[in-house]
Design a protein around this motif. Structure first.
Motif, PDB file in Angstrom:
ATOM      1  N   ILE A 121       0.853  -1.187   0.000  1.00 43.26           N
ATOM      2  CA  ILE A 121       0.000   0.000   0.000  1.00 43.26           C
ATOM      3  C   ILE A 121       0.887   1.235   0.000  1.00 43.26           C
ATOM      4  N   ALA A 122       0.654   2.093  -0.989  1.00 41.59           N
ATOM      5  CA  ALA A 122       1.463   3.292  -1.181  1.00 41.59           C
ATOM      6  C   ALA A 122       0.654   4.537  -0.810  1.00 41.59           C
ATOM      7  N   TYR A 123       1.380   5.654  -0.649  1.00 42.54           N
ATOM      8  CA  TYR A 123       0.780   6.883  -0.135  1.00 42.54           C
ATOM      9  C   TYR A 123       1.158   8.056  -1.035  1.00 42.54           C
ATOM     10  N   ALA A 124       0.205   8.996  -1.215  1.00 45.73           N
ATOM     11  CA  ALA A 124       0.466  10.248  -1.926  1.00 45.73           C
ATOM     12  C   ALA A 124      -0.341  11.353  -1.268  1.00 45.73           C
ATOM     13  N   GLU A 125       0.039  12.594  -1.507  1.00 46.05           N
ATOM     14  CA  GLU A 125      -0.697  13.726  -0.929  1.00 46.05           C
ATOM     15  C   GLU A 125      -0.697  14.899  -1.902  1.00 46.05           C
ATOM     16  N   SER A 126      -1.659  15.803  -1.694  1.00 45.72           N
ATOM     17  CA  SER A 126      -1.863  16.897  -2.635  1.00 45.72           C
ATOM     18  C   SER A 126      -2.508  18.078  -1.924  1.00 45.72           C
ATOM     19  N   LYS A 127      -2.194  19.273  -2.389  1.00 43.48           N
ATOM     20  CA  LYS A 127      -2.829  20.474  -1.853  1.00 43.48           C
ATOM     21  C   LYS A 127      -4.167  20.745  -2.525  1.00 43.48           C
ATOM     22  N   ASP A 128      -4.281  20.378  -3.817  1.00 42.37           N
ATOM     23  CA  ASP A 128      -5.485  20.709  -4.571  1.00 42.37           C
ATOM     24  C   ASP A 128      -6.272  19.499  -5.072  1.00 42.37           C
ATOM     25  N   GLY A 198      -4.536   0.552  12.600  1.00 44.50           N
ATOM     26  CA  GLY A 198      -4.741   1.955  12.905  1.00 44.50           C
ATOM     27  C   GLY A 198      -3.485   2.795  12.725  1.00 44.50           C
ATOM     28  N   SER A 199      -3.697   4.108  12.527  1.00 42.89           N
ATOM     29  CA  SER A 199      -2.586   5.046  12.361  1.00 42.89           C
ATOM     30  C   SER A 199      -3.000   6.408  12.888  1.00 42.89           C
ATOM     31  N   HIS A 200      -2.014   7.161  13.389  1.00 45.08           N
ATOM     32  CA  HIS A 200      -2.292   8.519  13.861  1.00 45.08           C
ATOM     33  C   HIS A 200      -2.125   9.564  12.760  1.00 45.08           C
ATOM     34  N   ASP A 201      -1.323   9.253  11.734  1.00 42.78           N
ATOM     35  CA  ASP A 201      -1.065  10.230  10.678  1.00 42.78           C
ATOM     36  C   ASP A 201      -1.344   9.717   9.269  1.00 42.78           C
ATOM     37  N   GLY A 202      -1.741   8.439   9.144  1.00 39.97           N
ATOM     38  CA  GLY A 202      -1.997   7.866   7.834  1.00 39.97           C
ATOM     39  C   GLY A 202      -0.760   7.383   7.121  1.00 39.97           C
TER      40      GLY A 202
END
Length: 496
Positions: A121-128, A198-202
């Motif tokens: 499982i991979a993670y990404a993030e975005s402002k918009d 579970g996770s506190h920050d993802g």
């Protein structure tokens, strides 16, 4: 207490329990009137809140249910080269978008022949929500390096697939901000199956919280939702332990790619129930050769279980269609079987398989992120994957449309409790007016169609007004709402 009294009390309890269950079931499929609607949006397309609808020129015209497909974004694909079973959340405080998706790496034998795949499982993030960053987190080894965005590989670091971010009551979270279910294999007997962590920050997931829900080989996205009415968790999965137990021909194995349902009281303990198949391809699916279902992510919203169903044509296309249910068991589909997220045009990045999921709300829109492949299911070595986006205005998947000469929608009896009547509707090419009647359809003074200020625009939250009366004056009364639609679409109404 005598023996007869004990027996009488037991029988009385059983009758009461049976009646309560019957009423509960009835209230979810055919509501008990007058209906307490609160301030929740009331969807008009499925006949739950609506008692009747008809066209004024009923011989030549008709009221219609219209599907409004989300439109694919012009920047697609937002992520190229990887992506599967995508989940997105938006932080309500910062507005940051977070994404978790399944990624895989092929396993090859000594001769370089494909023999399977590893999953993580991979993670990404975005402002918009459009421009995505895949941070190099350095947490877990993947393909011989930690220079990656992998955040979870399962309880034994061997396999994690089918991520599903969970929305559960606060008291069930054990202090974790993020909860995720996933499927693992190769972990050993008593460990394999559907698990929750579970996770506190993802990003950093707590292995000490990892719990087995079901020892079930359901290698798809196993969607888990909390049902606030029955106060239990519901999982939509595959019953592969029933239909892949034999070696040999289809005569003994059966077809395992169906949608099954199972329930449990908690996400932190193993469920004792068995999955039961609830969706099997029908004659319309079969006529198009979509004889299997790959999975169905589900979301509960405004009294409806919304399913993103994945019909599968063996061994090529996978599409995404809409299914919906009031009780989470009996799902309906539109007769024309329109695609919620359509396959792309030939030779496009998403022309082979499309795995849609449920939406996130962004302003007045619903955003549907989806994973897709440019090749068929059977071509596991050459196809490439990506992640895209399709959008629509909020709560606008299905409408009731009135014809050009007018049609009427009449609600069931409602216990009115609001100051305002708010519509989500599009009357930009026509008109909507509303009148209010009593339980026997006698029009209330000052609330007839001629008293209503007509609505001629397109708005997800338009307040209906009458010239001399306010619907707030009807608080506590049993009423019906009667909508007159001329070349207009009504999606929802609500009390405010």
């Amino acid at each position: 207490m005598t023996y007869r009294i004990v027996i009488a009390l037991i029988l009385s309890s059983l009758v009461t329990f049976s009646l309560q269950n019957s009423l509960s079931a009835e209230s979810r499929t055919l509501p008990i009137e007058p209906i307490e609607i609160g301030t929740m949006p009331q969807f008009v397309f499925d006949g739950y809140i609506v008692d009747n609808y008809y066209a004024l020129k009923y011989k030549q015209q008709s009221m219609e249910r219209i599907f409004h497909a989300p439109k694919k974004h012009g920047m697609n694909p937002l992520i190229s080269g990887e992506g599967g079973y995508v989940n997105v959340r938006r932080d309500s405080q910062t507005g940051r978008f977070q994404m978790w998706y399944q990624t895989h790496a092929p396993k090859l034998d000594e001769q370089g022949k494909f023999i399977g795949a590893n999953y993580a499982i991979a993670y990404a993030e975005s402002k918009d929500g459009l421009n995505w960053n895949r941070p190099r987190l350095g947490l877990l080894n993947w393909n011989g390096t930690k220079d990656n965005n992998i955040v979870w590989k399962g309880i034994t670091d061997k396999r994690a697939s089918g991520p599903c971010l969970l929305d559960v009551p606060e008291g069930e979270r054990k202090g974790y901000r993020y909860l995720m279910s996933y499927h693992t294999g190769g972990a050993g007997k008593g460990m394999n199956g559907i698990r929750v962590v579970g996770s506190h920050d993802g990003i950093h997931w707590d292995k000490s919280s990892d719990s087995l829900l079901a020892e079930l080989h359901s290698d798809t996205l196993n969607s888990i939702v909390y049902d606030p009415i029955s106060r239990q968790y519901v999982m939509y999965c595959r019953a592969k332990h029933i239909y892949r137990t034999f070696k040999g021909s289809i005569l003994d194995t059966g077809a395992s790619r169906r949608v099954a349902r199972m329930t449990g009281p908690s996400i932190w303990e193993e469920w004792a129930t068995e999955p039961q198949n609830i969706l099997v391809p029908d004659e319309l699916d079969n006529s198009n050769q979509f004889k299997f279902f790959y999975g169905m992510p589900v979301r509960y919203h405004a009294g409806i279980f919304w399913g993103a169903l994945w019909p599968f044509k063996m061994n090529t296309d996978i599409v995404t269609e809409l299914a919906f249910s009031r009780d989470g068991v009996q799902f309906e589909r539109l007769a024309s079987r329109p695609q919620l997220i359509a396959l792309g045009k030939e030779d496009s990045w998403d022309d082979g398989m499309v795995f849609g999921n449920h939406w996130i709300e962004v302003g007045d829109e619903w955003w549907f992120y989806y994973a897709a492949f440019d090749g068929p299911h059977g071509d596991s070595t050459d196809r490439k994957s990506g992640i895209g986006l399709a959008t629509t205005k909020k709560e606008r998947l299905i409408s009731l449309r009135g014809p050009r000469d007018g049609g009427v929608i009449i609600t069931r009896k409602i216990n009115w409790g609001g100051e305002k009547l708010v519509l989500n509707a599009n009357a930009s090419q026509g008109e909507i007016k509303v009148r209010v009647s009593d339980a026997k359809r006698r029009v209330l003074d000052g609330f007839d169609y001629d008293d209503c200020v007509p609505f001629h625009s397109d708005n997800v939250r338009h307040e209906i007004h009458w010239k001399k009366q306010s619907i707030g004056s009807l608080k506590g009364q049993i009423i019906r709402l009667e909508f007159l639609l001329l070349n207009a679409d009504l999606f929802t109404f609500r009390a405010d």
